[in-house]
Design a protein around this motif. Structure first.
Motif, short mmCIF file in Angstrom:
data_model
loop_
_atom_site.label_atom_id
_atom_site.label_comp_id
_atom_site.label_asym_id
_atom_site.label_seq_id
_atom_site.Cartn_x
_atom_site.Cartn_y
_atom_site.Cartn_z
N VAL A 25 0.84 -1.21 0.00
CA VAL A 25 0.00 0.00 0.00
C VAL A 25 0.88 1.26 0.00
CG1 VAL A 25 -1.64 1.36 1.34
CG2 VAL A 25 -1.98 -1.10 1.10
N LEU A 26 1.92 1.24 0.83
CA LEU A 26 2.83 2.39 0.88
C LEU A 26 3.57 2.56 -0.44
CD1 LEU A 26 4.34 1.89 4.47
CD2 LEU A 26 2.64 3.59 3.76
N THR A 27 4.07 1.46 -1.00
CA THR A 27 4.81 1.57 -2.26
C THR A 27 3.91 1.99 -3.41
OG1 THR A 27 4.48 -0.80 -2.71
CG2 THR A 27 6.51 -0.17 -1.61
N PHE A 28 2.64 1.60 -3.36
CA PHE A 28 1.71 1.95 -4.44
C PHE A 28 1.56 3.47 -4.55
CE2 PHE A 28 -2.58 2.96 -5.94
CZ PHE A 28 -2.59 2.30 -7.16
N PHE A 29 1.20 4.10 -3.45
CA PHE A 29 0.95 5.54 -3.50
C PHE A 29 2.25 6.34 -3.62
CE2 PHE A 29 -2.95 3.97 -1.45
CZ PHE A 29 -3.89 4.57 -2.27
N LEU A 30 3.27 5.97 -2.85
CA LEU A 30 4.53 6.71 -2.92
C LEU A 30 5.26 6.45 -4.24
CD1 LEU A 30 5.81 6.31 0.75
CD2 LEU A 30 4.68 8.27 -0.30
N GLY A 31 5.12 5.23 -4.77
CA GLY A 31 5.75 4.93 -6.05
C GLY A 31 5.12 5.71 -7.19
N ILE A 32 3.78 5.79 -7.18
CA ILE A 32 3.08 6.58 -8.19
C ILE A 32 3.44 8.06 -8.04
CG2 ILE A 32 0.79 7.43 -8.87
CD1 ILE A 32 -0.29 4.65 -8.42
N GLY A 33 3.46 8.54 -6.79
CA GLY A 33 3.81 9.94 -6.55
C GLY A 33 5.21 10.27 -7.02
N ALA A 34 6.17 9.38 -6.73
CA ALA A 34 7.55 9.61 -7.15
C ALA A 34 7.67 9.56 -8.67
CB ALA A 34 8.46 8.56 -6.52
N ALA A 35 6.96 8.62 -9.31
CA ALA A 35 7.01 8.52 -10.77
C ALA A 35 6.42 9.77 -11.42
CB ALA A 35 6.26 7.28 -11.23
N ARG A 36 5.36 10.30 -10.82
CA ARG A 36 4.74 11.51 -11.37
C ARG A 36 5.68 12.71 -11.23
NH1 ARG A 36 -0.59 14.73 -9.07
NH2 ARG A 36 -0.82 16.16 -10.84
N LEU A 37 6.33 12.82 -10.07
CA LEU A 37 7.22 13.96 -9.85
C LEU A 37 8.46 13.89 -10.74
CD1 LEU A 37 7.09 14.31 -5.95
CD2 LEU A 37 6.06 15.84 -7.65
N ILE A 38 9.00 12.68 -10.93
CA ILE A 38 10.22 12.54 -11.71
C ILE A 38 10.00 12.93 -13.17
CG2 ILE A 38 10.04 10.17 -12.57
CD1 ILE A 38 13.12 11.65 -10.86
N VAL A 98 8.06 -3.79 8.11
CA VAL A 98 7.35 -3.03 7.08
C VAL A 98 8.29 -2.06 6.38
CG1 VAL A 98 5.45 -1.43 6.64
CG2 VAL A 98 5.18 -3.24 8.34
N VAL A 99 9.10 -1.36 7.16
CA VAL A 99 10.04 -0.40 6.57
C VAL A 99 11.04 -1.10 5.66
CG1 VAL A 99 11.94 1.19 7.10
CG2 VAL A 99 9.83 1.29 8.42
N ALA A 100 11.59 -2.22 6.11
CA ALA A 100 12.55 -2.98 5.29
C ALA A 100 11.90 -3.47 4.00
CB ALA A 100 13.10 -4.16 6.10
N ALA A 101 10.70 -4.02 4.11
CA ALA A 101 9.99 -4.51 2.92
C ALA A 101 9.66 -3.37 1.97
CB ALA A 101 8.72 -5.25 3.33
N PHE A 102 9.25 -2.24 2.54
CA PHE A 102 8.92 -1.08 1.71
C PHE A 102 10.13 -0.58 0.93
CE2 PHE A 102 9.35 3.57 1.60
CZ PHE A 102 8.37 3.87 0.65
N VAL A 103 11.26 -0.45 1.61
CA VAL A 103 12.47 0.07 0.96
C VAL A 103 12.91 -0.83 -0.19
CG1 VAL A 103 14.94 0.51 1.31
CG2 VAL A 103 13.27 1.35 2.97
N ILE A 104 12.83 -2.14 0.02
CA ILE A 104 13.27 -3.08 -1.01
C ILE A 104 12.26 -3.18 -2.16
CG2 ILE A 104 13.90 -5.47 -1.47
CD1 ILE A 104 15.94 -3.90 0.19
N ALA A 105 10.97 -3.07 -1.85
CA ALA A 105 9.93 -3.22 -2.88
C ALA A 105 9.65 -1.94 -3.64
CB ALA A 105 8.63 -3.74 -2.24
N PHE A 106 9.93 -0.80 -3.03
CA PHE A 106 9.59 0.49 -3.64
C PHE A 106 10.12 0.66 -5.07
CE2 PHE A 106 10.88 4.83 -4.63
CZ PHE A 106 9.67 5.50 -4.55
#
Length: 232
Positions: A25-38, A98-106
């Motif tokens: 869930v965290l990677t979904f929203f933050l990944g989309i946000g980062a892709a949009r900003l980049i 969760v933090v470790a999984a997020f960092v690796i999956a992001f």
């Protein structure tokens, strides 16, 4: 086999699943946000930022875990600040999983989202602007629906990576039964203890989950190809 199943503590599976869901869930929203900003950044800065965001994908997970320990350890300023001000502790805790999984999956979600956005036909975006739509509406009503298959694939891959994460999780969250022991950590722990039957059981669980995830990705890809053929 039934006797073995009766002796299994299922907490690693539940911890892995809830860790994978929250991290995804965290990677979904933050990944989309980062892709949009980049997409809005100039070429030079884009290369640098993209490299930083993608770095956990190419680093050994134990190296990423080491950096996470440097950040969140109670002996470090940031980790001490989180604990003293907000009572948040990452080391040897489930939030650390969760933090470790997020960092690796992001990076998987970010790269898939960026690739999906880059493939959107710019004429669709120009058409939305011509109709007077705001950039936010263009993004959510035009770009995201068109890029949905790529976003779905990225989400599934991120989930698969999150539930299978071992190195960074072991470094940051440790191996506490019923608290931070995920399936991947359980496999390593059982092998180290000489419990090959239990290790094999958890390996079978991971293989089945991985197969289901691959099936979902193939299904999404197949739907995407059918959708594309409909428009050719």
């Amino acid at each position: 086999m039934l006797d073995l199943i009766k002796t299994i503590d299922w907490s690693p599976l539940f911890i892995s699943l809830k860790t994978g869901v929250l991290a995804t869930v965290l990677t979904f929203f933050l990944g989309i946000g980062a892709a949009r900003l980049i997409m809005k950044v100039n070429t030079t800065a884009k290369s640098i930022i993209d490299g930083i965001l993608t770095l956990p994908l190419v680093l050994p997970p134990t190296v990423a875990g080491f950096f996470l320990l440097l950040i969140f350890s109670l002996r470090r300023p940031f980790g001490r600040f989180l604990f003293e001000e907000f009572d948040i502790k990452m080391v040897q805790t489930w939030p650390g999983c969760v933090v470790a999984a997020f960092v690796i999956a992001f990076p998987l979600m970010y790269r898939n989202a960026r690739a999906a956005f880059e493939q959107v036909d710019v004429t669709m975006i120009h058409a939305g602007r011509t109709l007077g739509l705001s950039e936010r509406k263009i993004f959510w009503k035009i770009i995201v629906p068109i890029a949905a298959p790529g976003l779905a694939s990225g989400t599934v891959l991120a989930f698969a990576r999150a539930i299978g994460e071992y190195g960074a999780t072991a470094m940051l969250a440790g191996n506490i039964l019923g608290k931070t022991r995920t399936v991947s950590v359980a496999i390593a722990s059982e092998v180290a203890s000489g419990n090959w039957d239990k290790a094999g059981f958890w390996v079978c669980v991971i293989v089945i989950l991985s197969f289901l995830i691959v099936a979902v990705i193939n299904y999404i890809s197949g739907k995407n190809m059918k959708f594309g053929n409909r428009w050719i």
